[in-house]
Scaffold this active site. Structure first.
Site, PDB file in Angstrom:
ATOM      1  N   ASP A 173       0.847  -1.192   0.000  1.00 59.47           N
ATOM      2  CA  ASP A 173       0.000   0.000   0.000  1.00 59.47           C
ATOM      3  C   ASP A 173       0.879   1.237   0.000  1.00 59.47           C
ATOM      4  O   ASP A 173       2.062   1.187   0.323  1.00 59.47           O
ATOM      5  CB  ASP A 173      -1.022  -0.012   1.137  1.00 59.47           C
ATOM      6  CG  ASP A 173      -0.493   0.539   2.454  1.00 59.47           C
ATOM      7  OD1 ASP A 173       0.746   0.637   2.608  1.00 59.47           O
ATOM      8  OD2 ASP A 173      -1.304   0.858   3.322  1.00 59.47           O
ATOM      9  N   LEU A 174       0.291   2.351  -0.436  1.00 57.25           N
ATOM     10  CA  LEU A 174       1.026   3.605  -0.516  1.00 57.25           C
ATOM     11  C   LEU A 174       1.084   4.257   0.858  1.00 57.25           C
ATOM     12  O   LEU A 174       0.085   4.287   1.582  1.00 57.25           O
ATOM     13  CB  LEU A 174       0.349   4.548  -1.509  1.00 57.25           C
ATOM     14  CG  LEU A 174       0.457   4.168  -2.992  1.00 57.25           C
ATOM     15  CD1 LEU A 174      -0.433   5.072  -3.830  1.00 57.25           C
ATOM     16  CD2 LEU A 174       1.894   4.253  -3.469  1.00 57.25           C
TER      17      LEU A 174
ATOM     18  N   ASP B 232      -5.911   1.997  -1.491  1.00 60.69           N
ATOM     19  CA  ASP B 232      -4.541   2.062  -2.019  1.00 60.69           C
ATOM     20  C   ASP B 232      -3.784   0.766  -1.756  1.00 60.69           C
ATOM     21  O   ASP B 232      -2.551   0.754  -1.727  1.00 60.69           O
ATOM     22  CB  ASP B 232      -3.796   3.248  -1.395  1.00 60.69           C
ATOM     23  CG  ASP B 232      -3.672   3.122   0.120  1.00 60.69           C
ATOM     24  OD1 ASP B 232      -4.538   2.470   0.739  1.00 60.69           O
ATOM     25  OD2 ASP B 232      -2.711   3.662   0.702  1.00 60.69           O
TER      26      ASP B 232
END
Length: 449
Positions: free
Chosen positions: A333-334, A376
């Site tokens: 994930d970001l 995300d």
């Protein structure tokens, strides 16, 4: 006692024969035409004087030569024919379907036959059969490419000596795509720019059928359209548009390698009819494929969605178990995505997610699967990864790609991501175990950042 024909009737006999709508042929044992009635000109385009004294074989379609010779031998041996059908070539190069009634006159050593032109009947049958066959192919095909293969078979039976091309336009990108039949590729496509100035481009852009000449160096493109004031070549290329709901989807093209071939208006009408059915089937197949894609892919990024990802993971685990191999699962994930999304807006956030998806696909293999799990969060299924060294190389490649700057709305951003990894069978033997392990390690990685 045999009665002879009165002299006045004998003189009248040729005139009566020439009144028949069906041509009468008289051919000697060497295959030379010794008499033919005047109706031959209506059927084949040649006058009786042009054909008299010439070999009958000169006019037979090459594809029917062997079977016609075999039929002629049977007639000479005393077996009359009343329903033999074959194809002849008209003077203008078109194909004529002929139904024969023939017998052998032993006393005269001559073959006497009556020919009936059944071309219109065969065309009607082909049109009806084509409608059914295209519909059947569309129902049976599980993809657009499979439908194209089915259409190829249908057209191949109608025009068995000709080459078929199917071209579909992507108007937005200015590209043309076509099924790759060069080596009977089972699922391949070729793609390239629309070549302006070619007859193929004219058909697609105008939405009109065109007869032209085959291009000697570029198959399928065509040259010298016959709408020119003085057509400079033979009409051995025929292209018709694929139109559905007033939109031109592409074109269906046939071309002959015979320089003497000349497509006629009847060929154009038949191919146009088939193209109309094909266009409808293509539109329906595209809609079906789009629905299937939407059901299994993320609408924003186009990546595999959660549902399809789990299906592929289960399939990969079964394959790895049978082969005693390995695989790896990454969970990503970001970092600080919410801050970017809140500060720059959802549009910028969507652009960032889409670019991340492109990068993940760009640094993984075709055998791997990249999926968006939601928000995300992304997963990557790495096939044939059996050790930590190979896994480390794959993760490093992804980190390197993600470290490159992102440009959003003219501004440059540097975004990092957290990655958790799990190996099969070391970290679990089920899909649930691997996902939980990779997810947990991703959050440990995030806290470490």
């Amino acid at each position: 006692m045999t009665k002879t024909m009165p002299a006045e009737l004998e003189a009248l006999y040729p005139k009566l024969v020439n009144l028949l709508l069906d041509p009468v042929f008289v051919v000697d044992e060497h295959g030379t035409i010794v008499f033919i009635s005047e109706a031959c000109e209506q059927m084949l385009g040649y006058t009786a004087s042009e054909m008299t004294g010439t070999p009958m074989l000169n006019y037979i379609h090459p594809g029917d030569l062997d079977r016609t010779l075999a039929a002629a031998s049977r007639v000479i041996s005393g077996q009359p024919h009343t329903d033999f059908e074959n194809r002849y070539l008209h003077k203008d190069g078109s194909v004529v379907h002929i139904l024969w009634s023939a017998r052998w006159s032993e006393d005269d050593r001559l073959r006497i036959a009556v020919a009936r032109d059944v071309t219109a009947l065969r065309r009607a049958n082909q049109t009806r059969d084509a409608l059914y066959r295209v519909s059947e192919a569309a129902h049976r095909a599980d993809s657009l490419r499979a439908l194209c293969d089915g259409v190829r078979q249908v057209i191949g039976e109608i025009f068995p000596q000709d080459k078929l091309y199917l071209a579909f336009q992507d108007k937005a990108r200015g590209l043309i795509s076509a099924p790759d039949w060069s080596d009977d590729e089972p699922s391949g496509w070729v793609e390239g720019p629309m070549q302006a100035g070619t007859v193929l481009a004219d058909v697609i852009q105008s939405g009109q059928a065109v007869r032209a000449s085959r291009h000697p160096e570029h198959p399928g493109l065509g040259v010298n359209p016959l709408n020119l004031p003085t057509p400079p070549g033979p009409a051995n290329w025929l292209g018709v548009p694929l139109i559905s709901k007033d939109a031109v989807l592409g074109a269906l093209v046939i071309e002959s390698h015979s320089e003497g071939a000349r497509y006629q208006q009847t060929d154009q009408e038949l191919l146009q009819f088939v193209a109309t059915q094909v266009a409808t089937a293509v539109e329906r197949k595209r809609a079906e494929e789009n629905l299937r894609f939407m059901a299994h892919h993320d609408p924003l990024t186009g990546l595999t969605n959660r549902s399809l990802f789990y299906d592929r993971l289960e399939t990969a685990l079964r394959a790895a178990s049978r082969a005693e191999g390995g695989l790896a699962l990454l969970y990503l994930d970001l970092n600080d995505f919410k801050k970017i999304n809140d500060a720059r807006g959802h549009e910028a956030g969507d652009q960032l997610l889409t670019e991340m998806a492109h990068r993940l696909e760009g640094c993984t293999r075709e055998t791997d699967t990249v999926a968006r799990m939601g928000g995300d969060e992304f997963t990557v299924l790495l096939a044939d990864i059996c050790d930590h060294a190979s896994l480390g190389t794959a993760v490093a490649r992804i980190r390197e790609m993600m470290a490159l700057p992102f440009v959003l709305g003219g501004e440059t951003f540097h975004v990092s991501c957290s990655i958790g990894a799990a190996l099969y069978p070391e970290d679990g033997e089920s899909a649930g175990q691997l996902v939980r392990t990779a997810d947990a390690r991703m959050y440990l990685n995030k806290r470490g950042n």
